[in-house]
Design a protein around this motif. Structure first.
Motif, PDB file in Angstrom:
ATOM      1  N   UNK A 191       0.722  -1.206  -0.147  1.00 20.37           N
ATOM      2  CA  UNK A 191      -0.013  -0.078   0.130  1.00 20.37           C
ATOM      3  C   UNK A 191       0.434   1.582   0.654  1.00 20.37           C
TER       4      UNK A 191
ATOM      5  N   UNK B 271       0.285   4.991   1.068  1.00 13.50           N
ATOM      6  CA  UNK B 271      -0.495   6.409   1.737  1.00 13.50           C
ATOM      7  C   UNK B 271       0.490   7.681   2.150  1.00 13.50           C
TER       8      UNK B 271
ATOM      9  N   UNK C 235      -0.523  10.985   3.999  1.00 19.89           N
ATOM     10  CA  UNK C 235      -0.473  11.383   5.016  1.00 19.89           C
ATOM     11  C   UNK C 235      -0.846  12.916   5.574  1.00 19.89           C
TER      12      UNK C 235
ATOM     13  N   UNK D 283      -4.071   8.841   7.394  1.00 19.01           N
ATOM     14  CA  UNK D 283      -3.443   8.136   6.280  1.00 19.01           C
ATOM     15  C   UNK D 283      -4.514   8.049   5.040  1.00 19.01           C
ATOM     16  N   UNK D 284      -4.551   8.419   3.958  1.00 22.03           N
ATOM     17  CA  UNK D 284      -4.756   8.468   3.100  1.00 22.03           C
ATOM     18  C   UNK D 284      -4.929   7.247   2.017  1.00 22.03           C
ATOM     19  N   UNK D 285      -5.338   6.099   0.909  1.00 22.80           N
ATOM     20  CA  UNK D 285      -4.727   5.574   0.418  1.00 22.80           C
ATOM     21  C   UNK D 285      -4.834   6.083  -0.460  1.00 22.80           C
TER      22      UNK D 285
ATOM     23  N   UNK E 274      -3.161   0.778  -4.403  1.00 20.55           N
ATOM     24  CA  UNK E 274      -3.223  -0.366  -3.519  1.00 20.55           C
ATOM     25  C   UNK E 274      -2.338  -1.731  -4.339  1.00 20.55           C
TER      26      UNK E 274
ATOM     27  N   UNK F 245      -6.128  -1.160  -6.438  1.00 21.56           N
ATOM     28  CA  UNK F 245      -7.176  -0.312  -5.821  1.00 21.56           C
ATOM     29  C   UNK F 245      -6.349   0.637  -6.325  1.00 21.56           C
TER      30      UNK F 245
ATOM     31  N   UNK G 223      -8.101   4.216  -7.199  1.00 23.12           N
ATOM     32  CA  UNK G 223      -9.045   5.374  -7.781  1.00 23.12           C
ATOM     33  C   UNK G 223      -7.967   6.284  -7.158  1.00 23.12           C
ATOM     34  N   UNK G 224      -7.748   5.983  -5.529  1.00 21.05           N
ATOM     35  CA  UNK G 224      -7.750   7.498  -5.302  1.00 21.05           C
ATOM     36  C   UNK G 224      -6.285   8.277  -5.753  1.00 21.05           C
TER      37      UNK G 224
END
Lengths: 113, 113
Positions: B33, B35, B37, B43-45, B48, B56, B58-59
């Motif tokens: 992962x 992240x 911060x 923390x924001x993903x 992944x 994933x 998407x962010x």
């Protein structure tokens, strides 16, 4: 976006007292995890509680989970100065087939000697 | 066992410059992962991976951010060009499998001037 909301944002207690932190979330989960972060360091996993569990213990830590209220609490008993850190809850949402951890904004705990 | 290793520990660059972060996960951990911060936040993903596949992203702001995980082991996160708002701590984490606890590195603190 962050699923978990933690309360309080900051907590200051004396050594030996108990510390309670709360976490609320919005969607169904596979599990909920608690992490600790010391200043300038990465997060450290503390405890994982599955959606079918209601309470879990690990040393001085006690975690409860209420899926009907979509909330969890972390209790640290007999706190020590070394417990000073930020504590985060993280949810593994059921809709994602697992593995996508979404973190809350954290509770900053200060334990005074 | 060695933990998650990230480098560099700190990076200061001027806006519009490129920057890259490197992560070596714990041996045998399939899931990795990245992240982001921000100060005082959880923390924001960003992305992944399961083995070498991004499952994933998407962010991840794909106009300026890119990531790769060659051979399903080490990973690199790149920003080009960096903006002032990218100043944050970039955390890498790995887990044995999808639903297991995360192990974090100490992060790379990026400052964009």
């Amino acid at each position: 976006s962050q699923q978990g909301e933690e309360d309080p944002q900051a907590l200051s207690i004396q050594e030996g007292e108990n510390a309670t932190m709360n976490c609320s979330y919005k969607t169904s989960i596979n599990n909920l995890q608690w992490y600790r972060q010391n200043s300038g360091r990465g997060l450290v996993h503390l405890i994982l509680i599955r959606s079918n569990e209601r309470e879990k213990h690990s040393g001085r830590l006690r975690v409860t989970l209420d899926t009907s209220k979509k909330s969890s609490s972390l209790l640290i008993t007999a706190s020590r100065a070394a417990d000073t850190a930020s504590y985060f809850c993280a949810t593994d949402a059921a809709e994602n087939q697992g593995g996508k951890l979404i973190f809350g904004q954290g509770t900053e705990l200060s334990v005074k000697p | 066992e060695a933990g998650v290793v990230q480098s560099p520990r700190y990076k200061i660059i001027e806006k519009k410059q490129p920057v890259a972060f490197w992560c070596n996960p714990i041996s045998g951990h399939n899931t990795l992962y990245w992240y982001l911060q921000n100060l005082g936040q959880g923390p924001e993903l960003l992305i992944r991976y399961e083995n070498e596949e991004a499952v994933d992203d998407s962010q991840l702001p794909k106009d300026r951010f890119s990531a790769e995980r060659l051979k399903g082991v080490d990973s690199t996160l790149k920003i080009q060009p960096a903006e002032l708002g990218d100043s944050a701590v970039y955390l890498c984490a790995s887990s044995l499998y999808r639903n297991s606890p995360l192990h974090f590195g100490n992060g790379t603190r990026l400052t964009v001037t």
